[in-house]
Design an enzyme around this catalytic site. Structure first.
Site, short mmCIF file in Angstrom:
data_model
loop_
_atom_site.label_atom_id
_atom_site.label_comp_id
_atom_site.label_asym_id
_atom_site.label_seq_id
_atom_site.Cartn_x
_atom_site.Cartn_y
_atom_site.Cartn_z
N ALA A 65 0.99 -1.28 0.27
CA ALA A 65 0.10 0.33 0.14
C ALA A 65 1.04 1.11 0.30
O ALA A 65 2.30 1.36 0.53
CB ALA A 65 -0.93 -0.08 1.53
N GLY A 109 0.74 -5.12 1.08
CA GLY A 109 -0.47 -5.27 0.45
C GLY A 109 -0.53 -5.60 -1.68
O GLY A 109 -1.53 -6.23 -2.12
N GLU A 112 -0.53 -9.97 -0.75
CA GLU A 112 -1.87 -9.91 -0.33
C GLU A 112 -2.86 -9.71 -1.65
O GLU A 112 -3.73 -10.84 -1.76
CB GLU A 112 -2.96 -8.88 0.55
CG GLU A 112 -1.89 -8.08 2.16
CD GLU A 112 -1.90 -7.83 2.79
OE1 GLU A 112 -2.11 -6.05 2.32
OE2 GLU A 112 -2.75 -7.78 3.88
N GLU A 132 4.60 -5.11 6.90
CA GLU A 132 4.20 -4.45 7.97
C GLU A 132 4.52 -4.05 8.99
O GLU A 132 4.09 -2.86 9.84
CB GLU A 132 2.52 -4.75 7.76
CG GLU A 132 1.82 -4.41 6.76
CD GLU A 132 2.09 -5.96 5.59
OE1 GLU A 132 2.42 -6.31 5.60
OE2 GLU A 132 0.79 -5.75 4.83
N1 CO8 Z 1 4.45 3.39 -1.04
C1 CO8 Z 1 4.47 4.35 -1.49
N2 CO8 Z 1 5.97 4.16 -2.19
C2 CO8 Z 1 6.90 3.26 -2.20
C3 CO8 Z 1 6.17 2.39 -1.88
C4 CO8 Z 1 5.49 1.75 -0.94
N3 CO8 Z 1 5.08 0.81 -0.57
N4 CO8 Z 1 7.40 1.03 -1.98
C5 CO8 Z 1 7.78 2.19 -2.66
N5 CO8 Z 1 7.98 2.90 -2.93
C6 CO8 Z 1 8.52 4.30 -3.49
C7 CO8 Z 1 10.21 4.74 -3.12
O1 CO8 Z 1 9.37 5.97 -1.75
C8 CO8 Z 1 10.59 5.32 -3.66
O2 CO8 Z 1 10.41 6.17 -4.36
P1 CO8 Z 1 11.36 7.58 -4.31
O3 CO8 Z 1 12.31 7.09 -5.41
O4 CO8 Z 1 10.08 8.88 -5.08
O5 CO8 Z 1 11.77 7.77 -3.41
C9 CO8 Z 1 10.05 4.33 -4.59
O6 CO8 Z 1 9.74 4.08 -4.85
C10 CO8 Z 1 11.87 3.49 -5.36
O7 CO8 Z 1 12.09 3.06 -3.98
P2 CO8 Z 1 13.56 2.42 -3.65
O8 CO8 Z 1 14.24 3.50 -4.29
O9 CO8 Z 1 13.03 2.63 -1.80
O10 CO8 Z 1 14.03 0.80 -4.23
P3 CO8 Z 1 15.30 0.13 -3.48
O11 CO8 Z 1 14.85 -0.61 -4.34
O12 CO8 Z 1 15.35 0.94 -2.60
O13 CO8 Z 1 13.56 -1.04 -2.63
C11 CO8 Z 1 11.97 -1.77 -0.97
C12 CO8 Z 1 12.70 -1.21 -2.02
C13 CO8 Z 1 13.02 -2.70 -0.73
C14 CO8 Z 1 10.08 -2.85 -2.23
C15 CO8 Z 1 11.50 -0.82 -1.13
O14 CO8 Z 1 10.88 0.21 -1.67
C16 CO8 Z 1 10.34 -1.29 0.30
O15 CO8 Z 1 10.87 -1.71 1.33
N6 CO8 Z 1 9.13 -0.43 0.43
C17 CO8 Z 1 7.85 -0.02 1.36
C18 CO8 Z 1 7.49 -1.82 1.34
C19 CO8 Z 1 6.56 -2.65 2.30
O16 CO8 Z 1 6.41 -1.12 3.95
N7 CO8 Z 1 5.41 -2.50 2.08
C20 CO8 Z 1 4.30 -2.53 2.78
C21 CO8 Z 1 3.25 -1.41 2.76
S1 CO8 Z 1 2.47 -1.31 4.24
C22 CO8 Z 1 1.12 -1.80 3.42
O17 CO8 Z 1 1.19 -2.86 2.77
C23 CO8 Z 1 -0.44 -2.68 3.86
C24 CO8 Z 1 -1.43 -2.79 4.11
C25 CO8 Z 1 -2.55 -3.16 4.30
C26 CO8 Z 1 -3.43 -2.14 3.24
C27 CO8 Z 1 -4.69 -2.21 3.22
C28 CO8 Z 1 -5.58 -1.47 4.52
C29 CO8 Z 1 -6.50 -1.87 4.88
#
Ligand code: CO8
Length: 258
Positions: A65, A109, A112, A132
């Site tokens: 998400a 998400g 999921e 998460e």
């Molecule tokens: N949300 C928003 N932006 C994101 C997300 C995300 N989940 N993941 C990556 N991005 C963005 C980064 O911010 C970055 O943007 P910018 O260039 O503007 O800074 C761009 O994508 C590229 O990402 P990275 O530079 O971090 O790329 P890397 O290759 O270094 O890393 C990863 C890749 C490991 C995937 C890393 O981006 C990461 O850890 N992302 C977050 C993963 C995460 O925590 N996911 C869970 C989110 S919470 C969730 O999903 C809850 C689900 C339930 C929702 C429903 C509610 C009812």
């Protein structure tokens, strides 16, 4: 309808929906979830479409998400809007088979969403995770429930509690994905599977989906009774007649959804 966060293509009998927020690794925001729900509803209602593929990019199916969208929301915002609730239900209400073709990250998400599809074909670079907990939240669209049913309690607890990622090989070994293929062949493999499903009777494919999904909702004896009644019901269709006749006549069945 013009979409901004997904790309939809219908070729022959297969609708392919590609998540398309490349700058955010396909993070799921409200717009994407709304557009995805609409596209799935359209594909489900489109007579021509017999199978759906949901996919992302080579780097990410979806990295979860959208953390930027969620970060400053309050409990009241989330609760009153039932954040992603309607969209979750829209995906799970689709009656036609949906294949998730996953390359790269399928996190939070994203994992999921892949698990809401009927089966997952993974590229060998796929990484699944429910991280998460690192953000101070729990999964919100089925991760604690579906992952536990698919891979068992111990591995689901491990994934949710440590937030570690599972590679494609471990995901296949654990029963999360149905097959792993070289990344370059992912879409060809998903399309071949979708076309294979498209050759079947649409009614039978939908009955299979309903019957298998019963396994997650009811007891063994109720599920088996449901399956048997579904089996009996197929004998009211011309496709049953055609399928069995074609076998006996040693030819390919021509199903007509009748
Ligand atoms: N949300 C928003 N932006 C994101 C997300 C995300 N989940 N993941 C990556 N991005 C963005 C980064 O911010 C970055 O943007 P910018 O260039 O503007 O800074 C761009 O994508 C590229 O990402 P990275 O530079 O971090 O790329 P890397 O290759 O270094 O890393 C990863 C890749 C490991 C995937 C890393 O981006 C990461 O850890 N992302 C977050 C993963 C995460 O925590 N996911 C869970 C989110 S919470 C969730 O999903 C809850 C689900 C339930 C929702 C429903 C509610 C009812």
């Amino acid at each position: 309808m013009a979409y901004e966060t997904i790309i939809v293509e219908v070729e022959d009998h297969v609708a392919t929906i590609k998540l398309n927020r490349p700058d955010a690794l396909n993070a799921l925001n409200s717009q994407l979830m709304r557009e995805l729900s609409d596209a799935l509803r359209d594909a489900d209602g489109n007579e021509k479409v017999r199978c759906i593929i949901l996919t992302g990019s080579a780097k990410a199916f979806a990295a979860g998400a959208d953390i930027k969208e969620m970060s400053d929301k309050s409990f009241v915002d989330m609760f009153l809007s039932d954040y992603f609730g309607k969209e979750h239900d829209a995906v799970t209400r689709v009656r036609k088979p949906i294949i998730a073709a996953v390359a790269g990250y399928a996190l939070g998400g994203g994992c999921e969403l892949a698990m809401m599809c009927d089966f997952i074909i993974a590229a060998d670079n796929a990484k699944f995770g429910q991280p998460e907990i690192n953000l101070g939240v729990v999964a919100g669209i089925g991760g604690t429930q579906r992952l536990t049913r698919f891979v068992g309690k111990s591995k689901a607890m491990d994934m949710h509690l440590t937030g570690r990622f599972m590679d494609a090989e471990e995901a296949e070994r654990s029963g999360l994905v149905s097959r792993v293929v070289p990344a370059k062949q992912l879409m060809a493999e998903a399309e071949a599977a979708a076309n294979k499903i498209a050759e079947k009777s649409r009614m039978t494919a939908m009955a299979v989906k309903e019957s298998v999904n019963r396994a997650f909702e009811t007891t063994m004896s109720e599920g088996i009774l449901f399956e048997r009644r579904m089996f009996h019901a197929m004998f009211a269709t011309e496709d049953q007649n055609e399928g069995m006749e074609a076998f006996l006549e040693k030819r390919t069945a021509q199903f007509r959804d009748k």
